[in-house]
Design an enzyme around this catalytic site. Structure first.
Site, mmCIF file in Angstrom:
data_model
loop_
_atom_site.group_PDB
_atom_site.id
_atom_site.type_symbol
_atom_site.label_atom_id
_atom_site.label_comp_id
_atom_site.label_asym_id
_atom_site.label_seq_id
_atom_site.Cartn_x
_atom_site.Cartn_y
_atom_site.Cartn_z
ATOM 1 N N HIS A 94 24.030 62.711 140.499
ATOM 2 C CA HIS A 94 23.514 61.599 139.691
ATOM 3 C C HIS A 94 22.259 60.924 140.266
ATOM 4 C CE1 HIS A 94 27.347 61.790 137.514
ATOM 5 N NE2 HIS A 94 27.957 61.782 138.683
ATOM 6 N N ASP A 95 22.415 60.312 141.437
ATOM 7 C CA ASP A 95 21.423 59.343 141.907
ATOM 8 C C ASP A 95 20.021 59.900 142.196
ATOM 9 O OD1 ASP A 95 23.307 57.401 141.597
ATOM 10 O OD2 ASP A 95 23.820 57.264 143.721
#
Ligand SMILES: [Ca+2]
Length: 313
Positions: free
Chosen positions: A243-244
Site C-alpha cells: 500500500h504505502d
C-alpha cells in the site's frame, strides 16, 4: 526540478518501511525534512522505534524522527498486529535503533516546519491514521494555506474496505482526523485500496528484490514474505498488495498513476460504514471536488522503480 521537501507521517508497518526506503533512496526527487510516527498498525512506542530502525537500515541516521499522537482524536486505538506481527515489522531480524528520537512532539514539528518553511513548499505524506496531520490542522488552521499538497494512503471506493466491509484501515482508525483533512481545503492526492490492490508482490517481483543482493532489498523481501502469508490467505490473489509506497512513488513518478478529481467525504457516525470514504467517482452529487482520487497504476513500472531505488541504498 529541485527535490521536493516532504514530511512523512507513518505507522510502520512493513509497507510503511517500503515507502520510507523508497523516499530515502530517491534524494534527487525527495528531501525528507523529518518523519513523524503515529499510532496505527501497532502502538506509538513501536511505530516510532520502527521508523528509526528503517532509517538506520537505510544508513540515514541523520533523519529526524518524532513521536506524534498515541491515540486517535476521539476514539480508542485499533491496531493491526494480525497483519504486521507483534512488532509491526515482523519478518527479518533487525537490531534495535541507536539513533535518537527527537524530543519535540510530532504535531509540533509539523506545525513549526510549515510555519518556518516558505509557504507552498512542504508536502505531507501520511501513511497511517490521519491523527497527527488532523491534529496539526485543528490546532493551527493557519498551516492549511502553507501546505503544498497532502499525498496520503487511505480509503477506497471500488475495493470498499479491508478492516470492515466498508472501510479502509487508516481512515477507519481515526475518521474524525480524516474528516478534518478532507475538509481542510488543502490540495489532496489519495492512494486508495483501488490503486494499492493492483500493486501486488508476485513471486517474480520479490525475486527481483532478492536478485539485487543488497541488505536493504533482502530485508524488504523478508518483510514481504512475512505479511504476504496473511494477505494471500485473505485475498487469495497472486501476491499481497503493497500500500504505502504508492505515496512516495507518486512523488517520484506521478505518471505511473491515474485517477479523477472528485468529492470525497468521510463517514464519521454510521455504525455500519464508519470510516468509509464516500467518493463521488461518478459525479452524482453536487458536492465540490476536493481530492485527486487515484484509480489505476502501472504496477510493473512501480516495482521497477521501487527495486531500483531500494538497491541504491
Ligand atoms: Ca501505514
Amino acid at each position: 526540478m529541485p527535490a521536493r521537501d516532504i514530511i512523512i507521517d507513518t505507522d510502520p508497518g512493513q509497507d510503511d518501511a517500503a515507502a520510507i526506503l523508497l523516499a530515502l533512496g530517491s534524494p534527487d526527487e525527495i528531501n525528507v525534512l523529518g518523519i513523524t510516527a503515529v499510532a496505527g498498525n501497532v502502538p506509538l512506542p513501536l511505530t516510532q522505534k520502527n521508523t528509526r530502525i528503517v532509517c538506520e537500515l537505510a544508513g540515514k541516521t541523520d533523519v529526524r524522527v518524532f513521536a506524534g499522537c498515541d491515540a486517535p482524536i476521539a476514539r480508542k486505538l485499533i491496531t493491526a498486529e494480525h497483519v504486521h506481527g507483534t512488532t509491526g515489522l515482523d519478518g527479518p531480524s533487525l537490531p534495535d535503533p541507536t539513533m535518537p528520537l527527537q524530543g519535540q512532539h510530532g504535531v509540533d514539528f509539523i506545525i513549526e516546519t510549515l510555519r518556518e518553511q516558505p509557504s507552498g513548499t512542504v508536502t505531507l505524506c501520511p501513511l497511517g491514521p490521519l491523527t497527527n496531520v488532523g491534529s496539526a490542522l485543528q490546532r493551527a488552521p493557519d498551516i492549511a494555506d502553507r501546505i503544498q499538497e497532502i499525498v496520503l494512503m487511505g480509503g477506497a471506493y471500488f475495493e470498499v474496505g479491508n478492516i470492515t466491509p466498508a472501510a479502509e484501515f487508516n481512515i477507519y482508525v481515526d475518521p474524525e482526523a480524516a474528516e478534518i483533512v478532507f475538509k481542510s481545503g488543502v490540495k489532496i492526492t489519495v492512494m486508495p485500496l483501488d490503486v494499492t490492490h493492483k500493486v501486488l508482490v508476485t513471486p517474480d517481483r520479490v525475486q527481483a528484490l532478492r536478485n539485487c543482493r543488497t541488505k536493504v532489498c533482502d530485508v524488504m523481501a523478508d518483510m514481504i514474505d512475512f505479511f504476504e502469508r496473511f494477505d494471500r490467505d485473505k485475498y487469495g490473489s497472486e501476491g499481497a498488495p503493497l500500500h504505502d509506497p504508492c505515496v512516495t512513488a507518486y512523488l517520484i513518478k506521478p505518471e505511473l498513476f491515474s485517477g479523477r478529481y472528485i468529492n470525497v467525504e468521510v463517514e464519521t457516525t454510521s455504525e455500519l460504514t464508519l470510516g468509509m470514504t464516500v467518493a463521488d467517482w461518478w459525479g452524482v452529487s453536487e458536492r465540490e471536488p476536493n481530492a485527486m482520487f487515484m484509480g489505476d497504476v502501472d504496477a510493473q513500472g512501480f516495482f521497477d522503480l521501487l527495486t531500483e531505488r531500494l538497491a541504491s541504498l
